[in-house]
Design a protein around this motif. Structure first.
Motif, PDB file in Angstrom:
ATOM      1  N   GLY A 282      53.649  15.239  47.469  1.00 50.21           N
ATOM      2  CA  GLY A 282      52.907  15.432  46.226  1.00 50.21           C
ATOM      3  C   GLY A 282      51.550  14.768  46.271  1.00 50.21           C
ATOM      4  N   THR A 283      50.991  14.547  45.101  1.00 54.70           N
ATOM      5  CA  THR A 283      49.643  13.992  44.987  1.00 54.70           C
ATOM      6  C   THR A 283      49.589  12.913  43.912  1.00 54.70           C
ATOM      7  N   ASP A 284      48.602  12.058  44.036  1.00 49.46           N
ATOM      8  CA  ASP A 284      48.174  11.135  42.980  1.00 49.46           C
ATOM      9  C   ASP A 284      46.756  11.529  42.593  1.00 49.46           C
ATOM     10  N   GLU A 285      46.553  11.866  41.340  1.00 50.47           N
ATOM     11  CA  GLU A 285      45.240  12.283  40.871  1.00 50.47           C
ATOM     12  C   GLU A 285      44.695  11.232  39.915  1.00 50.47           C
ATOM     13  N   TYR A 286      43.460  10.765  40.180  1.00 47.70           N
ATOM     14  CA  TYR A 286      42.893   9.647  39.430  1.00 47.70           C
ATOM     15  C   TYR A 286      41.786  10.135  38.494  1.00 47.70           C
ATOM     16  N   HIS A 287      41.782   9.581  37.281  1.00 52.01           N
ATOM     17  CA  HIS A 287      40.750   9.858  36.290  1.00 52.01           C
ATOM     18  C   HIS A 287      40.372   8.543  35.606  1.00 52.01           C
ATOM     19  N   GLY A 288      39.184   8.513  35.040  1.00 53.68           N
ATOM     20  CA  GLY A 288      38.710   7.334  34.314  1.00 53.68           C
ATOM     21  C   GLY A 288      37.196   7.307  34.323  1.00 53.68           C
ATOM     22  N   SER A 289      36.637   6.155  34.040  1.00 55.79           N
ATOM     23  CA  SER A 289      35.185   5.997  34.084  1.00 55.79           C
ATOM     24  C   SER A 289      34.847   4.551  34.401  1.00 55.79           C
ATOM     25  N   LYS A 290      33.595   4.349  34.760  1.00 55.80           N
ATOM     26  CA  LYS A 290      33.120   3.017  35.151  1.00 55.80           C
ATOM     27  C   LYS A 290      31.724   2.807  34.575  1.00 55.80           C
ATOM     28  N   SER A 291      31.457   1.595  34.150  1.00 56.31           N
ATOM     29  CA  SER A 291      30.122   1.205  33.702  1.00 56.31           C
ATOM     30  C   SER A 291      29.870  -0.226  34.132  1.00 56.31           C
ATOM     31  N   GLU A 292      28.603  -0.655  34.085  1.00 54.02           N
ATOM     32  CA  GLU A 292      28.255  -2.013  34.512  1.00 54.02           C
ATOM     33  C   GLU A 292      27.140  -2.603  33.656  1.00 54.02           C
ATOM     34  N   TRP A 293      27.120  -3.921  33.622  1.00 48.37           N
ATOM     35  CA  TRP A 293      25.944  -4.707  33.248  1.00 48.37           C
ATOM     36  C   TRP A 293      25.500  -5.417  34.517  1.00 48.37           C
ATOM     37  N   LEU A 294      24.283  -5.144  34.963  1.00 47.27           N
ATOM     38  CA  LEU A 294      23.779  -5.669  36.232  1.00 47.27           C
ATOM     39  C   LEU A 294      22.604  -6.603  35.979  1.00 47.27           C
ATOM     40  N   PHE A 295      22.679  -7.815  36.560  1.00 49.96           N
ATOM     41  CA  PHE A 295      21.619  -8.819  36.416  1.00 49.96           C
ATOM     42  C   PHE A 295      21.172  -9.235  37.816  1.00 49.96           C
ATOM     43  N   LEU A 296      19.846  -9.109  38.088  1.00 54.87           N
ATOM     44  CA  LEU A 296      19.310  -9.372  39.414  1.00 54.87           C
ATOM     45  C   LEU A 296      18.064 -10.249  39.348  1.00 54.87           C
ATOM     46  N   ALA A 297      17.905 -11.090  40.371  1.00 52.82           N
ATOM     47  CA  ALA A 297      16.644 -11.780  40.649  1.00 52.82           C
ATOM     48  C   ALA A 297      16.022 -11.081  41.857  1.00 52.82           C
ATOM     49  N   ASN A 298      14.810 -10.523  41.673  1.00 55.10           N
ATOM     50  CA  ASN A 298      14.197  -9.665  42.683  1.00 55.10           C
ATOM     51  C   ASN A 298      12.875 -10.245  43.184  1.00 55.10           C
ATOM     52  N   ALA A 299      12.550  -9.955  44.433  1.00 55.30           N
ATOM     53  CA  ALA A 299      11.245 -10.301  45.012  1.00 55.30           C
ATOM     54  C   ALA A 299      10.698  -9.062  45.708  1.00 55.30           C
ATOM     55  N   TYR A 300       9.369  -8.853  45.595  1.00 55.05           N
ATOM     56  CA  TYR A 300       8.738  -7.649  46.127  1.00 55.05           C
ATOM     57  C   TYR A 300       7.507  -8.030  46.951  1.00 55.05           C
ATOM     58  N   VAL A 301       7.226  -7.195  47.937  1.00 57.97           N
ATOM     59  CA  VAL A 301       6.006  -7.307  48.732  1.00 57.97           C
ATOM     60  C   VAL A 301       5.237  -5.998  48.592  1.00 57.97           C
ATOM     61  N   ASP A 302       3.999  -6.063  48.089  1.00 59.82           N
ATOM     62  CA  ASP A 302       3.125  -4.894  48.017  1.00 59.82           C
ATOM     63  C   ASP A 302       2.408  -4.730  49.355  1.00 59.82           C
ATOM     64  N   LEU A 303       2.377  -3.503  49.864  1.00 60.64           N
ATOM     65  CA  LEU A 303       1.933  -3.254  51.234  1.00 60.64           C
ATOM     66  C   LEU A 303       0.504  -2.750  51.339  1.00 60.64           C
ATOM     67  N   GLY A 304      -0.279  -2.911  50.290  1.00 64.12           N
ATOM     68  CA  GLY A 304      -1.652  -2.419  50.303  1.00 64.12           C
ATOM     69  C   GLY A 304      -1.807  -1.256  49.328  1.00 64.12           C
ATOM     70  N   THR A 305      -3.069  -0.910  49.058  1.00 62.53           N
ATOM     71  CA  THR A 305      -3.357   0.135  48.073  1.00 62.53           C
ATOM     72  C   THR A 305      -4.266   1.192  48.681  1.00 62.53           C
ATOM     73  N   TRP A 306      -3.866   2.456  48.535  1.00 59.32           N
ATOM     74  CA  TRP A 306      -4.639   3.601  48.985  1.00 59.32           C
ATOM     75  C   TRP A 306      -4.716   4.602  47.841  1.00 59.32           C
ATOM     76  N   TRP A 307      -5.956   4.968  47.450  1.00 60.68           N
ATOM     77  CA  TRP A 307      -6.170   5.923  46.372  1.00 60.68           C
ATOM     78  C   TRP A 307      -5.381   5.530  45.110  1.00 60.68           C
ATOM     79  N   CYS A 308      -5.412   4.233  44.807  1.00 59.09           N
ATOM     80  CA  CYS A 308      -4.769   3.657  43.612  1.00 59.09           C
ATOM     81  C   CYS A 308      -3.248   3.632  43.697  1.00 59.09           C
ATOM     82  N   VAL A 309      -2.657   4.001  44.832  1.00 60.10           N
ATOM     83  CA  VAL A 309      -1.203   3.996  44.995  1.00 60.10           C
ATOM     84  C   VAL A 309      -0.809   2.842  45.916  1.00 60.10           C
ATOM     85  N   THR A 310       0.176   2.036  45.468  1.00 61.52           N
ATOM     86  CA  THR A 310       0.613   0.855  46.219  1.00 61.52           C
ATOM     87  C   THR A 310       2.084   0.990  46.596  1.00 61.52           C
ATOM     88  N   PRO A 311       2.416   1.204  47.871  1.00 61.52           N
ATOM     89  CA  PRO A 311       3.821   1.174  48.277  1.00 61.52           C
ATOM     90  C   PRO A 311       4.339  -0.259  48.295  1.00 61.52           C
TER      91      PRO A 311
END
Length: 272
Positions: free
Chosen positions: A126-155
């Protein structure tokens, strides 16, 4: 008449002498105006983000439970549907290439799907069939490096660490071998989370920047409440969601909290 001629001659001689003396004096330079100070790339900012998730889970476990002879291969189609992401944050730009922020976001309910093919002593029963839902509250401390700007766009690229509160809701296990249905109450679990970022930023005004970004985030693990069968009997067993991950696409806006400097132009100097 002769005296008037002498007076005019004396006056003319005096004027010529004064003009000659003035010509010998150094000419004072016009007042100097210092150039405006270099642009200040630092400062506090607020941010807001919306997006969509593309989520998955590595496997489902039932800790401490195993029926002799029962084998369950990898769950077919195990995963979640996409769901909305809504976040806010506050950050600080240290210079023109490095910034960091703290973010909090709600990740909307995503429907669960999955199917186990259950075998007993090598025969499919036979089978096992799963149903339900998932949600989260996510809290992060982030750091970024900008790689330069070309035509006003910064990757940019970045990384973050934090915690995720993973909630499993409305879980059901439809079990055909036993002709039964098991269900579990909603349950939440805090788990370590980390993320990797990449994207493009565009400065619309001196104080407003928009972002289009990709993010891979590992949300850790989740768990249901104790399973109860159709007859209301429970043994305290739970279903564990192992290694929940998501690939997110987000659109964000950053607002600088630093006033934009305004410099008065130097006065016009004209020749008289």
């Amino acid at each position: 008449m002769r005296h008037l001629k002498y007076l005019l001659a004396a006056t003319a001689a005096s004027l010529l002498s004064t003009a000659a003396l003035a010509a010998d004096l150094p000419i004072a330079p016009p007042p100097a105006y210092a150039p405006p100070p270099p642009a200040d790339f630092g400062g506090w900012y607020l941010r807001g983000d919306i997006g969509m998730s593309n989520q998955s889970v590595k496997r489902l476990d039932t800790p401490g439970y195993h029926d002799p002879g029962i084998t369950v291969p990898r769950t077919n189609g195990l995963g979640f549907d996409s769901a909305g992401i809504y976040g806010v944050g506050v950050g600080y730009r240290f210079n023109n290439w490095f910034r960091a922020d703290l973010t909090g976001e709600y990740r909307g309910k995503a429907n669960l799907h999955g199917l186990d093919i259950v075998s007993f002593n090598g025969n499919v029963i036979g089978t096992d069939e799963y149903h339900g839902s998932k949600s989260e509250w996510l809290f992060l401390a982030n750091a970024y490096v900008d790689l330069g700007t070309w035509w006003c766009v910064t990757p940019f690229i970045g990384a973050g660490v934090g915690m995720s509160r993973n909630t499993i809701s409305g879980f059901q296990d439809i079990n055909t071998p036993n002709l039964s249905v098991a269900f579990a109450p909603d349950a939440s679990k805090w788990s370590f989370a980390w993320a990797a970022h990449a994207g493009l930023a565009y400065k619309v005004t001196p104080s407003t920047t928009i972002e289009l970004a990709y993010r891979y985030v590992d949300l850790g693990n989740g768990s249901t409440g104790a399973l109860t069968n159709y007859f209301g009997f429970t043994r305290g067993r739970t279903i564990e969601f192992k290694d929940i991950t998501s690939q997110d696409v987000r659109l964000g806006v950053r607002w600088s909290l630093e006033p934009t400097p305004v410099y008065a132009p130097p006065p016009l100097i004209t020749k008289g």
